[in-house]
Design a protein around this motif. Structure first.
Motif, short mmCIF file in Angstrom:
data_model
loop_
_atom_site.label_atom_id
_atom_site.label_comp_id
_atom_site.label_asym_id
_atom_site.label_seq_id
_atom_site.Cartn_x
_atom_site.Cartn_y
_atom_site.Cartn_z
N HIS A 14 0.85 -1.19 0.00
CA HIS A 14 0.00 0.00 0.00
C HIS A 14 0.88 1.24 0.00
CE1 HIS A 14 -3.62 -2.32 1.11
NE2 HIS A 14 -2.77 -3.06 1.80
N PRO A 15 0.55 2.25 -0.82
CA PRO A 15 1.32 3.49 -0.74
C PRO A 15 1.16 4.10 0.65
CG PRO A 15 -0.55 3.72 -2.24
CD PRO A 15 -0.52 2.31 -1.78
N CYS A 16 2.21 4.72 1.13
CA CYS A 16 2.22 5.31 2.47
C CYS A 16 2.19 6.84 2.36
CB CYS A 16 3.47 4.85 3.21
SG CYS A 16 3.47 5.26 4.96
N TYR A 17 1.58 7.48 3.34
CA TYR A 17 1.41 8.93 3.33
C TYR A 17 2.02 9.54 4.58
CZ TYR A 17 -1.82 7.43 -0.22
OH TYR A 17 -2.35 6.84 -1.34
N PRO A 18 2.51 10.78 4.48
CA PRO A 18 3.17 11.40 5.63
C PRO A 18 2.19 11.93 6.68
CG PRO A 18 3.19 12.90 3.77
CD PRO A 18 2.63 11.60 3.27
N SER A 19 0.92 12.09 6.31
CA SER A 19 -0.07 12.66 7.24
C SER A 19 -1.46 12.22 6.83
CB SER A 19 0.01 14.18 7.23
OG SER A 19 -0.41 14.67 5.96
N LEU A 20 -2.41 12.39 7.73
CA LEU A 20 -3.81 12.13 7.38
C LEU A 20 -4.27 13.05 6.26
CD1 LEU A 20 -5.45 11.69 10.90
CD2 LEU A 20 -5.22 9.95 9.12
N THR A 21 -3.84 14.30 6.32
CA THR A 21 -4.23 15.27 5.31
C THR A 21 -3.77 14.83 3.92
OG1 THR A 21 -4.15 17.02 6.97
CG2 THR A 21 -4.08 17.72 4.66
N ALA A 22 -2.53 14.35 3.83
CA ALA A 22 -2.00 13.87 2.54
C ALA A 22 -2.75 12.63 2.08
CB ALA A 22 -0.51 13.58 2.66
N ALA A 23 -3.07 11.72 2.99
CA ALA A 23 -3.81 10.51 2.63
C ALA A 23 -5.21 10.87 2.14
CB ALA A 23 -3.88 9.56 3.82
N ALA A 24 -5.88 11.77 2.83
CA ALA A 24 -7.24 12.17 2.43
C ALA A 24 -7.24 12.83 1.06
CB ALA A 24 -7.83 13.11 3.48
N ALA A 25 -6.19 13.59 0.76
CA ALA A 25 -6.11 14.28 -0.54
C ALA A 25 -5.99 13.30 -1.71
CB ALA A 25 -4.92 15.24 -0.53
N ARG A 26 -5.56 12.07 -1.46
CA ARG A 26 -5.39 11.08 -2.53
C ARG A 26 -6.66 10.29 -2.83
NH1 ARG A 26 -1.23 11.61 -5.74
NH2 ARG A 26 -1.66 9.46 -6.25
N LEU A 27 -7.70 10.50 -2.04
CA LEU A 27 -8.96 9.77 -2.27
C LEU A 27 -9.75 10.42 -3.40
CD1 LEU A 27 -10.04 9.13 1.41
CD2 LEU A 27 -9.24 7.44 -0.25
N PRO A 28 -10.56 9.63 -4.09
CA PRO A 28 -11.41 10.21 -5.15
C PRO A 28 -12.36 11.26 -4.58
CG PRO A 28 -11.44 7.81 -5.24
CD PRO A 28 -10.73 8.19 -3.98
N ASP A 29 -12.78 12.18 -5.43
CA ASP A 29 -13.74 13.20 -5.01
C ASP A 29 -14.97 12.53 -4.41
OD1 ASP A 29 -12.18 15.31 -5.81
OD2 ASP A 29 -13.18 15.56 -7.75
#
Length: 182
Positions: A89-104
């Motif tokens: 799974h790709p890893c993200y540095p923060s919740l904000t970064a992870a949330a930004a990668r989700l579809p609209d």
């Protein structure tokens, strides 16, 4: 002394853990029916403190939740985790970064936290800021400040319990199992 007993921080943490286990305090115990309903509405789970090391509890929980069909978003700012991902799974540095990668139109539903108690309130505030649906502090983690942040945001909150154990105990899987993005 005049008979007044002071409590150290370890005494306060122990009292908070006992209160949590007995369903008292700001992190009141959610019923099995509530947990089933929350998991049923959950598509995306961010695991804060996810580890690429297979011997770490967060790694095992990540694998168990992914196997049960949820879309997993590991959060760990360590450069190795960010470069290599975690368990595919790709890893993200923060919740904000992870949330930004989700579809609209999608959001992180559950924030599952593997961090020290003193780090959890900041995670709780970030979970609120990204409009996560609910917050879970893993087994052995109790934090009254996080419970308060969640309560003020009307966010369901669990602490000192393991998501993988509860999912297995309740015999549930993701309703979005065929729709994983991981």
């Amino acid at each position: 002394m005049t008979g007044v007993q002071t409590c150290g921080s370890s005494d306060l943490r122990l009292r908070a853990a006992i209160d949590a286990a007995e369903g008292r305090g700001p992190g009141a115990h959610l019923s099995d029916a509530s947990l089933r309903a929350l998991f049923a509405a959950t598509r995306n789970i961010a695991i804060v403190g996810a580890s690429p090391r297979p011997d770490r509890p967060s790694h095992g929980v990540l694998l168990a939740l992914a196997a049960a069909g949820w879309n997993i978003l590991p959060v760990n700012p360590h450069p190795v985790a960010l470069a290599s991902g975690i368990a595919g799974h790709p890893c993200y540095p923060s919740l904000t970064a992870a949330a930004a990668r989700l579809p609209d139109g999608e959001r992180i539903d559950l924030v599952d936290v593997f961090r020290r108690p003193e780090d959890c309130a900041a995670v709780a505030r970030e979970a609120v800021s990204i409009s996560a649906r609910w917050l879970w502090l893993q087994l052995g983690i109790v934090d009254e400040a996080s419970a308060q942040v969640a309560a003020e945001a009307s966010m369901p909150f669990v602490q000192d319990r393991c998501t993988a154990i509860e999912v297995a105990r309740l015999g549930i899987r993701s309703m979005f199992e065929g729709d994983r993005r991981g």
